[in-house]
Design an enzyme around this catalytic site. Structure first.
Site, short mmCIF file in Angstrom:
data_model
loop_
_atom_site.label_atom_id
_atom_site.label_comp_id
_atom_site.label_asym_id
_atom_site.label_seq_id
_atom_site.Cartn_x
_atom_site.Cartn_y
_atom_site.Cartn_z
N TYR A 21 15.21 2.79 -5.50
CA TYR A 21 14.26 3.14 -4.32
C TYR A 21 14.80 2.69 -3.03
O TYR A 21 15.66 1.62 -3.28
CB TYR A 21 12.92 2.28 -4.48
CG TYR A 21 11.76 2.81 -5.20
CD1 TYR A 21 10.78 3.64 -4.80
CD2 TYR A 21 11.92 2.58 -6.59
CE1 TYR A 21 10.04 4.22 -5.67
CE2 TYR A 21 10.96 2.97 -7.59
CZ TYR A 21 9.70 3.89 -6.93
OH TYR A 21 8.88 4.47 -7.84
N TYR A 25 13.78 3.75 -14.43
CA TYR A 25 14.55 2.28 -13.71
C TYR A 25 14.20 1.29 -14.58
O TYR A 25 13.00 1.19 -14.88
CB TYR A 25 14.49 2.10 -12.31
CG TYR A 25 12.90 2.25 -11.69
CD1 TYR A 25 12.12 1.05 -11.53
CD2 TYR A 25 12.48 3.29 -11.19
CE1 TYR A 25 10.93 1.05 -11.33
CE2 TYR A 25 11.02 3.33 -10.64
CZ TYR A 25 10.30 2.13 -10.63
OH TYR A 25 8.98 2.23 -10.20
N ARG A 40 10.78 2.03 -16.41
CA ARG A 40 9.70 2.94 -16.05
C ARG A 40 10.22 4.40 -16.32
O ARG A 40 11.47 4.54 -16.25
CB ARG A 40 9.53 2.97 -14.56
CG ARG A 40 8.94 1.55 -14.05
CD ARG A 40 7.57 1.28 -14.55
NE ARG A 40 6.74 2.12 -14.96
CZ ARG A 40 5.81 3.00 -14.10
NH1 ARG A 40 5.74 2.95 -12.78
NH2 ARG A 40 5.03 3.81 -14.59
N HIS A 43 8.81 9.03 -12.67
CA HIS A 43 7.51 9.26 -11.99
C HIS A 43 7.51 9.42 -10.76
O HIS A 43 8.66 8.90 -9.78
CB HIS A 43 6.68 8.09 -12.47
CG HIS A 43 7.14 6.64 -11.95
ND1 HIS A 43 8.16 5.90 -12.38
CD2 HIS A 43 6.70 6.15 -10.59
CE1 HIS A 43 8.37 5.07 -11.71
NE2 HIS A 43 7.50 4.93 -10.54
N HIS A 57 4.97 8.56 -7.74
CA HIS A 57 3.63 8.09 -7.15
C HIS A 57 2.99 8.92 -6.08
O HIS A 57 3.36 9.59 -5.17
CB HIS A 57 3.82 6.70 -6.21
CG HIS A 57 4.45 5.66 -6.96
ND1 HIS A 57 3.93 4.60 -7.77
CD2 HIS A 57 5.90 5.31 -7.44
CE1 HIS A 57 4.64 3.79 -8.49
NE2 HIS A 57 5.95 4.25 -8.16
FE LIG Z 1 7.67 3.75 -8.91
#
Ligand SMILES: [Fe+2]
Lengths: 204, 249
Positions: free
Chosen positions: B115, B154, B164, B167, B169
């Site tokens: 991110y 990640y 995770r 995905h 959001h």
């Molecule tokens: Fe996320």
């Protein structure tokens, strides 16, 4: 077998996670140039009718630690008690008031802050007047489904005492968790996710 | 604001939320929920005018590249690195009616699972051409679409070795504030979905499957981008059959 109701199931909620600010307030977290401004930062302009107030507060977890990765949205009526929404059929809302705000809780102190106006009163379903209030919606990492609550106003004691929702709170000491305290034009409401001061959250 | 003049105004309260379909507040395998979950019962409130109304957003606020994460942060002439995909679908309500004018906002990691955030410490590389956010508004039939790169999985600090699954959001506004929803979309065939403590907060397998977007071969653009289809269902409203009208309203 019986007939099918043909209803769908609501999409399940998932936590907003630690990086909700990337998606909802990118400028706030230094992702510049994608959107001109972050949505929900300006609720009022110079022509908005009503008493100017600020609503601010912090969100605490069960260990009394302040959340710095959350986000709060608010929704409220205008000064005359009308919502800026197509579903508002009782009257026309002030075109200079959005009624909706969004603010990250971040930085050092985790404070959320909205510059808005004090809302007018709106009726409960049975026609009784509710005390003036602002609806809050809170999301963060660790919160699996967004939390709804309301902020009422400390200088509206008589209206609060007759409010149809507040009167339904069985443990009277908990009513205070929904009352924003006035100092000058600033109302402060702290949200406690759990513990002895846990905020009254709503299943709307 | 989208024109509503040819539609009956929506004034009904919403169906009660099926809380058993959603994750409970306290899900100890997802550790952060332990101190952030309310412990008292929620106070039930059949929606009042304060919650059955909500803000609406006009198509005019959407910029040309807002629904193109491959380009909306990239330098001129460049593009984000990763598997090019299109995510599309419809926003419906529980009555299976399209939700027009719904604002969708989305955010995600880059193709390496990183991110763009100052608190993010994963050693995967930042992509200088990828910001990670986008938005769009549904059309009259509830359709939406955006273009992006497939996010990478990640690792995250929860268990010693929790990851995770890939995905995206999603944040969704319907027409009433009580419909407000944030969720996550997963990708068909990802074995990591079933290992994820955040996915597993949802008790019902069928509910989890509602978050998994199938590969949509039909909408895949040859020589360009694969498509995934993700429909979103918001709470539906009761028809106002036999409900009391307020005096004077
Ligand atoms: Fe996320």
């Amino acid at each position: 077998m019986v007939q099918d109701l043909h209803r769908l199931k609501e999409t399940p909620s998932q936590t907003a996670g630690p990086y909700v600010h990337i998606g909802l307030t990118p400028n706030f977290c230094d992702i510049r140039g994608v959107y001109e401004t972050d949505l929900g930062t300006a609720m009022v302009n110079e022509r908005t009718l009503g008493e100017r107030i600020s609503l601010r507060g912090r969100i605490f977890d069960g260990g009394e630690t302040v959340l710095r990765d959350g986000m709060v949205e608010i929704w409220q009526a205008d000064a005359a008690g009308f919502h800026n929404s197509p579903s508002e059929l009782r009257g026309t809302a002030d075109p200079n008031f959005t009624g909706w705000g969004r603010c990250p809780t971040s930085g050092e102190d985790g404070i959320f802050h909205f510059d808005t106006i004090k809302p007018g009163r709106v009726p409960y379903k049975d026609g009784r007047w509710m005390a003036p209030h602002i609806t809050l919606w809170i999301v963060a990492r660790g919160i699996n489904i967004g939390l709804h609550t309301r902020a009422y106003f400390s200088d509206e004691a008589d209206a609060n005492a007759a409010d149809p929702l507040l009167s339904r709170i069985e443990h009277r000491a908990r009513v205070e968790t929904m009352i924003a305290q006035r100092e000058g034009n600033i109302y402060t409401i702290d949200i406690h996710l759990q513990g002895p001061k846990e905020t009254v959250f709503l299943d709307i | 604001m989208p024109t509503q003049s040819n539609q009956r105004p929506e004034t009904g309260a919403f169906f009660a939320r099926d809380r058993a379909w959603h994750a409970p507040a306290l899900t100890p395998e997802y550790k952060t929920s332990i101190l952030r979950s309310p412990q008292r019962p929620l106070l039930s409130l059949d929606g009042t005018i304060s919650e059955i109304t909500g803000p609406v957003f006009g198509h005019s606020m959407i910029g040309e590249l807002d629904n193109d994460l491959i380009h909306n942060y990239a330098r001129s002439g460049e593009s984000a690195i990763g598997e090019r995909i299109i995510v599309h679908g419809r926003v419906l309500d529980e009555n299976a009616r399209p939700v027009r004018g719904a604002l969708l906002e989305f955010w995600q990691a880059n193709a390496g699972g990183r991110y763009r955030h100052k608190k993010e410490t994963y050693l995967a590389a930042i992509d200088p051409n990828f910001g990670g956010c986008g938005r769009t508004i549904t059309d009259d039939e509830g359709h939406y679409a955006f273009r992006t790169v497939k996010p990478g999985p990640y690792p995250w600090p929860n268990g010693v070795n929790d990851w995770r699954p890939a995905h995206i959001h999603f944040s969704v506004f319907g027409h009433g504030f009580a419909q407000r929803l944030i969720t996550q979309m997963y990708f068909e065939g990802d074995p990591m979905i079933w290992k994820c403590p955040i996915v597993q907060t949802i008790p019902d397998r069928a509910a989890i499957e509602q978050l998994i977007a199938p590969l949509d071969w039909g909408q895949t653009i040859p020589m360009d981008a694969r498509a995934f289809k993700f429909d979103i269902v918001l709470r539906g409203r009761r028809s106002t059959l036999f409900e009391n009208r307020l005096e004077g309203n």
